[in-house]
Design a protein around this motif. Structure first.
Motif, PDB file in Angstrom:
ATOM      1  N   CYS A  67       0.680  -1.342   0.230  1.00  0.00           N
ATOM      2  CA  CYS A  67      -0.044   0.052  -0.025  1.00  0.00           C
ATOM      3  C   CYS A  67       0.906   1.146   0.017  1.00  0.00           C
ATOM      4  CB  CYS A  67      -1.013  -0.035   1.182  1.00  0.00           C
ATOM      5  SG  CYS A  67      -0.153  -0.104   2.870  1.00  0.00           S
ATOM      6  N   TRP A  68       1.877   1.249   0.782  1.00  0.00           N
ATOM      7  CA  TRP A  68       3.104   2.307   0.718  1.00  0.00           C
ATOM      8  C   TRP A  68       3.667   2.523  -0.734  1.00  0.00           C
ATOM      9  CZ3 TRP A  68       8.259   2.703  -0.100  1.00  0.00           C
ATOM     10  CH2 TRP A  68       8.936   3.983   0.160  1.00  0.00           C
ATOM     11  N   LYS A  70       2.502   1.597  -3.561  1.00  0.00           N
ATOM     12  CA  LYS A  70       1.403   2.055  -4.440  1.00  0.00           C
ATOM     13  C   LYS A  70       1.012   3.392  -4.156  1.00  0.00           C
ATOM     14  CE  LYS A  70      -3.082   0.422  -6.562  1.00  0.00           C
ATOM     15  NZ  LYS A  70      -4.095  -0.424  -6.482  1.00  0.00           N
ATOM     16  N   SER A  71       0.877   3.803  -3.171  1.00  0.00           N
ATOM     17  CA  SER A  71       0.420   5.447  -2.713  1.00  0.00           C
ATOM     18  C   SER A  71       1.401   6.319  -3.511  1.00  0.00           C
ATOM     19  CB  SER A  71       0.189   5.506  -1.334  1.00  0.00           C
ATOM     20  OG  SER A  71       1.590   5.290  -0.595  1.00  0.00           O
ATOM     21  N   ARG A  72       2.816   5.810  -3.687  1.00  0.00           N
ATOM     22  CA  ARG A  72       3.612   6.791  -4.098  1.00  0.00           C
ATOM     23  C   ARG A  72       3.561   7.152  -5.574  1.00  0.00           C
ATOM     24  NH1 ARG A  72       5.880   9.462   0.040  1.00  0.00           N
ATOM     25  NH2 ARG A  72       5.851   7.641   1.694  1.00  0.00           N
ATOM     26  N   CYS A  74       0.443   6.079  -7.464  1.00  0.00           N
ATOM     27  CA  CYS A  74      -0.905   6.106  -7.949  1.00  0.00           C
ATOM     28  C   CYS A  74      -1.599   7.106  -7.171  1.00  0.00           C
ATOM     29  CB  CYS A  74      -1.594   4.606  -7.631  1.00  0.00           C
ATOM     30  SG  CYS A  74      -0.835   3.532  -8.727  1.00  0.00           S
ATOM     31  N   LYS A  76      -4.326   9.397  -5.331  1.00  0.00           N
ATOM     32  CA  LYS A  76      -5.907   9.208  -5.239  1.00  0.00           C
ATOM     33  C   LYS A  76      -6.586  10.256  -5.805  1.00  0.00           C
ATOM     34  CE  LYS A  76      -5.603   7.235  -0.473  1.00  0.00           C
ATOM     35  NZ  LYS A  76      -4.070   7.138  -0.307  1.00  0.00           N
ATOM     36  N   SER A  79      -6.835  13.747  -4.405  1.00  0.00           N
ATOM     37  CA  SER A  79      -5.729  14.368  -3.923  1.00  0.00           C
ATOM     38  C   SER A  79      -5.584  15.484  -4.958  1.00  0.00           C
ATOM     39  CB  SER A  79      -4.430  13.482  -4.147  1.00  0.00           C
ATOM     40  OG  SER A  79      -3.449  14.278  -4.269  1.00  0.00           O
TER      41      SER A  79
END
Length: 140
Positions: A67-68, A70-72, A74, A76, A79
């Motif tokens: 999740c970390w 992917k969050s870098r 992709c 949201k 955002s």
């Protein structure tokens, strides 16, 4: 009956011969290997060192959470940040994520080994590794 290298080659269409897939620096967790892993993630994925250290403290090892990762890359939909990392960083992140979800999936289903990133460091060499043989060995 068990899966053979020929089965892997035919079914997955990935090389079963080539360079050995081995990452010596990450064989054991030491302060030196941790420091090396933090620098590698920071350099290849374009993340500042403090963020990588924080993530590795949370993950408790030479790993990061999917999740970390992917969050870098992709962002949201909610955002307002529209800045994207360099293409190379995105490629390394995607390949790391892809390998951890397919050939080297683990029982946690949520963590990624930094050792895989070391293998991706030189993108020109990625196709020269014996991924099929390594995946079969990892499966067994």
């Amino acid at each position: 009956m068990s899966i053979s290298l020929e089965d892997v080659s035919i079914l997955l269409k990935i090389p079963v011969t080539g360079k050995l897939v081995a990452v010596e620096n990450f064989a054991r967790y030491t302060e030196e290997s941790r420091s090396h892993a933090i620098k590698l993630v920071s350099k290849l994925l374009g993340v500042n060192i403090e963020d990588v250290e924080e993530e590795m403290n949370i993950s408790k090892g030479l790993i990061v959470r999917k999740c970390w990762l992917k969050s870098r890359w992709c962002p949201k939909a909610s955002s307002t940040d529209t800045t994207y990392p360099p293409v190379e960083c995105t490629a390394w992140a995607y390949l790391l994520y892809l390998l951890s979800c397919t050939l080297f999936a683990n029982k946690s289903g949520s963590r990624v080994s930094i050792a895989l990133l070391k293998l991706l460091e030189d993108l020109d060499d990625v196709d020269k590794y014996a991924w099929g043989a390594t995946a079969l060995a990892y499966l067994y």
